[in-house]
Design a protein around this motif. Structure first.
Motif, short mmCIF file in Angstrom:
data_model
loop_
_atom_site.label_atom_id
_atom_site.label_comp_id
_atom_site.label_asym_id
_atom_site.label_seq_id
_atom_site.Cartn_x
_atom_site.Cartn_y
_atom_site.Cartn_z
N SER A 24 -28.38 33.51 30.25
CA SER A 24 -28.78 34.70 29.51
C SER A 24 -27.80 34.95 28.38
N GLY A 25 -28.30 35.53 27.32
CA GLY A 25 -27.44 35.81 26.20
C GLY A 25 -28.22 35.92 24.92
N ALA A 26 -27.84 36.86 24.12
CA ALA A 26 -28.55 37.11 22.87
C ALA A 26 -28.14 36.10 21.80
N GLY A 27 -29.11 35.73 20.98
CA GLY A 27 -28.80 34.87 19.85
C GLY A 27 -28.61 33.41 20.17
N VAL A 28 -28.98 33.01 21.39
CA VAL A 28 -28.82 31.61 21.79
C VAL A 28 -30.18 31.03 22.13
N THR A 29 -30.49 29.91 21.52
CA THR A 29 -31.75 29.22 21.82
C THR A 29 -31.48 28.17 22.89
N PHE A 30 -31.60 28.58 24.13
CA PHE A 30 -31.24 27.69 25.23
C PHE A 30 -32.13 26.46 25.31
N SER A 31 -33.33 26.55 24.78
CA SER A 31 -34.21 25.38 24.83
C SER A 31 -33.64 24.22 24.03
N ARG A 32 -32.74 24.49 23.09
CA ARG A 32 -32.10 23.44 22.30
C ARG A 32 -30.74 23.02 22.87
N TYR A 33 -30.33 23.68 23.92
CA TYR A 33 -29.03 23.40 24.51
C TYR A 33 -29.10 22.29 25.55
N SER A 34 -28.00 21.60 25.70
CA SER A 34 -27.81 20.73 26.84
C SER A 34 -27.39 21.61 28.01
N LEU A 35 -28.08 21.45 29.13
CA LEU A 35 -27.79 22.23 30.34
C LEU A 35 -27.55 21.27 31.49
N GLY A 36 -26.63 21.63 32.34
CA GLY A 36 -26.40 20.72 33.45
C GLY A 36 -25.35 21.21 34.41
N TRP A 37 -24.77 20.23 35.10
CA TRP A 37 -23.87 20.55 36.20
C TRP A 37 -22.64 19.64 36.22
N PHE A 38 -21.53 20.27 36.58
CA PHE A 38 -20.31 19.57 36.92
C PHE A 38 -19.96 19.96 38.34
N TYR A 98 -19.98 23.45 42.59
CA TYR A 98 -20.83 22.99 41.50
C TYR A 98 -20.90 24.06 40.42
N TYR A 99 -20.63 23.63 39.21
CA TYR A 99 -20.61 24.55 38.07
C TYR A 99 -21.75 24.23 37.11
N CYS A 100 -22.47 25.26 36.79
CA CYS A 100 -23.49 25.14 35.77
C CYS A 100 -22.79 25.18 34.40
N ALA A 101 -23.34 24.44 33.45
CA ALA A 101 -22.72 24.37 32.13
C ALA A 101 -23.77 24.29 31.04
N ALA A 102 -23.40 24.79 29.88
CA ALA A 102 -24.30 24.75 28.73
C ALA A 102 -23.52 24.34 27.49
N SER A 103 -24.16 23.54 26.67
CA SER A 103 -23.49 23.06 25.47
C SER A 103 -24.47 22.97 24.30
N SER A 104 -23.98 23.32 23.12
CA SER A 104 -24.78 23.18 21.92
C SER A 104 -24.71 21.75 21.37
N ARG A 105 -23.84 20.94 21.95
CA ARG A 105 -23.70 19.55 21.51
C ARG A 105 -24.83 18.71 22.09
N THR A 106 -24.98 17.51 21.58
CA THR A 106 -26.06 16.66 22.07
C THR A 106 -25.80 16.16 23.49
N SER A 107 -24.55 16.14 23.88
CA SER A 107 -24.21 15.71 25.23
C SER A 107 -23.28 16.72 25.88
N LEU A 108 -23.61 17.06 27.09
CA LEU A 108 -22.76 17.99 27.84
C LEU A 108 -21.37 17.40 28.03
N LYS A 109 -21.30 16.10 28.13
CA LYS A 109 -20.00 15.43 28.35
C LYS A 109 -19.12 15.50 27.11
N SER A 110 -19.68 15.87 25.98
CA SER A 110 -18.89 15.98 24.75
C SER A 110 -18.16 17.31 24.65
N GLY A 111 -18.54 18.23 25.50
CA GLY A 111 -17.88 19.53 25.47
C GLY A 111 -18.81 20.61 25.96
N VAL A 112 -18.28 21.57 26.66
CA VAL A 112 -19.06 22.66 27.24
C VAL A 112 -18.73 23.96 26.51
#
Length: 125
Positions: A24-38, A98-112
């Motif tokens: 959740s959060g204003a101003g973020v288009t989560f559909s374009r985000y990388s989402l996942g788990w560590f 287990y941690y949920c993570a979101a990133s605006s980068r193309t890969s979650l492994k590139s940075g959260v």
């Protein structure tokens, strides 16, 4: 931005578990985000588990760590800004927070950009 993870618990080896994460959060288009788990096991560093990322149009790709590949699936519901991790054939070595993570980068492994609070999964042998 907040990520709320849930679904952890105690499960026997060989069992299954489904983790959920709602963003959740204003101003973020989560559909374009990388989402996942560590995950982070006791005494170990945090490691990547799985992610789903936008690759254009309405297409998404999935990526898995070798340790969970073949027995896990990841899915997302953009209408709910949520990502889910289904883990099957659980092993004792899957025990971790287990941690949920979101990133605006193309890969979650590139940075959260955003982390959830973590949910504990304990697999008993």
């Amino acid at each position: 931005v907040q990520l709320q993870a849930s679904g952890g618990g105690l499960v026997q080896a060989g069992g299954s578990l489904r983790l959920s994460c709602a963003a959740s959060g204003a101003g973020v288009t989560f559909s374009r985000y990388s989402l996942g788990w560590f995950r982070q096991a006791p005494g170990k560093e945090r490691e990547f588990v799985a992610a789903t990322r936008w690759i254009g149009s309405n297409l998404y790709s999935a990526d898995f760590a070798d340790s969970v590949k073949g027995r896990s699936t990841i899915s997302r519901d953009n209408g709910k800004n949520s990502v889910y991790l289904q883990m099957n054939s659980l092993k004792s070595e899957d025990t971790a927070v287990y941690y949920c993570a979101a990133s605006s980068r193309t890969s979650l492994k590139s940075g959260v950009d955003y982390w959830g609070q973590g949910t504990l999964v304990t697999v008993s042998s």
